[in-house]
Design an enzyme around this catalytic site. Sequence first.
Site, PDB file in Angstrom:
ATOM      1  N   ASP A 120     -15.246 -15.213   9.648  1.00  0.00           N
ATOM      2  CA  ASP A 120     -15.666 -15.176   8.244  1.00  0.00           C
ATOM      3  C   ASP A 120     -16.126 -13.768   7.949  1.00  0.00           C
ATOM      4  OD1 ASP A 120     -15.169 -17.858   7.589  1.00  0.00           O
ATOM      5  OD2 ASP A 120     -17.114 -18.505   8.334  1.00  0.00           O
ATOM      6  N   ASP A 138     -10.213 -19.865   3.458  1.00  0.00           N
ATOM      7  CA  ASP A 138     -11.135 -20.697   2.680  1.00  0.00           C
ATOM      8  C   ASP A 138     -10.862 -20.568   1.183  1.00  0.00           C
ATOM      9  OD1 ASP A 138     -12.338 -21.359   5.110  1.00  0.00           O
ATOM     10  OD2 ASP A 138     -13.864 -19.798   4.910  1.00  0.00           O
TER      11      ASP A 138
END
Length: 168
Positions: A120, A138
Site C-alpha cells: 500500500d 484498491d
Amino acid sequence: MRTDCSVRLAFALAALVVAADAATKGIIAAVVPYGSSHEWLPVLNIVHLLNRGAAFSFLHDAGGWQRLFFIGVALVASVLLVFMIRRADSSRAERISFGLILGGAVANMIDRIARGAVVDWIDVHWAAHHWPAFNVADIGITMGAALLIAYELFGRKRAQQRAEQERA
C-alpha cells in the site's frame, strides 16, 4: 457483436488495473524505503507499507494463515467475476464494473503470492486524520463497486424502460 466488445473491454480494464498496479508497486518498492512517508501534496503522502490483511488492514496481525485465506478468496472471486463478465445477460456497465474489480482482485492476489503481503502506498489525509493506505488495485475494486452500485440504483431501471419501449 456488442456483447463481445464489452467482454473484451472488461478484460482489457482488468489487465490495465493489474499492469498499473504492478508498475506502481514496483516503483514504490524500489524507490521508497519501507515504512517511510513522503509528503507529495498537503493531503497526500506517498508511503511504503505492507498489508498482510484485507481492506482497512482487517486480519493484518492474524499470524500468517490469512495470506492463504485471502489468496483463496481472491482466486474464487476472480473465477466468479470471469463467469459474470462472460454471462450473456450481463450489461455493459456490469461488465466494466466486474472488469475493474477483477483487475484489483488479481493484482492484490499477485502481490500476496509474490511478496507475502500487499504493498500500500497512497496515504490520503486531512490534518492528523488518515484514511488507511491503499494502492491502484484498491482503486480499481472501489471504482468497480461504486459503478455497480450506481448502475443498480439508476441504470438498470433506465435499461429496462428502454427495452420495454423497444418492445412496444
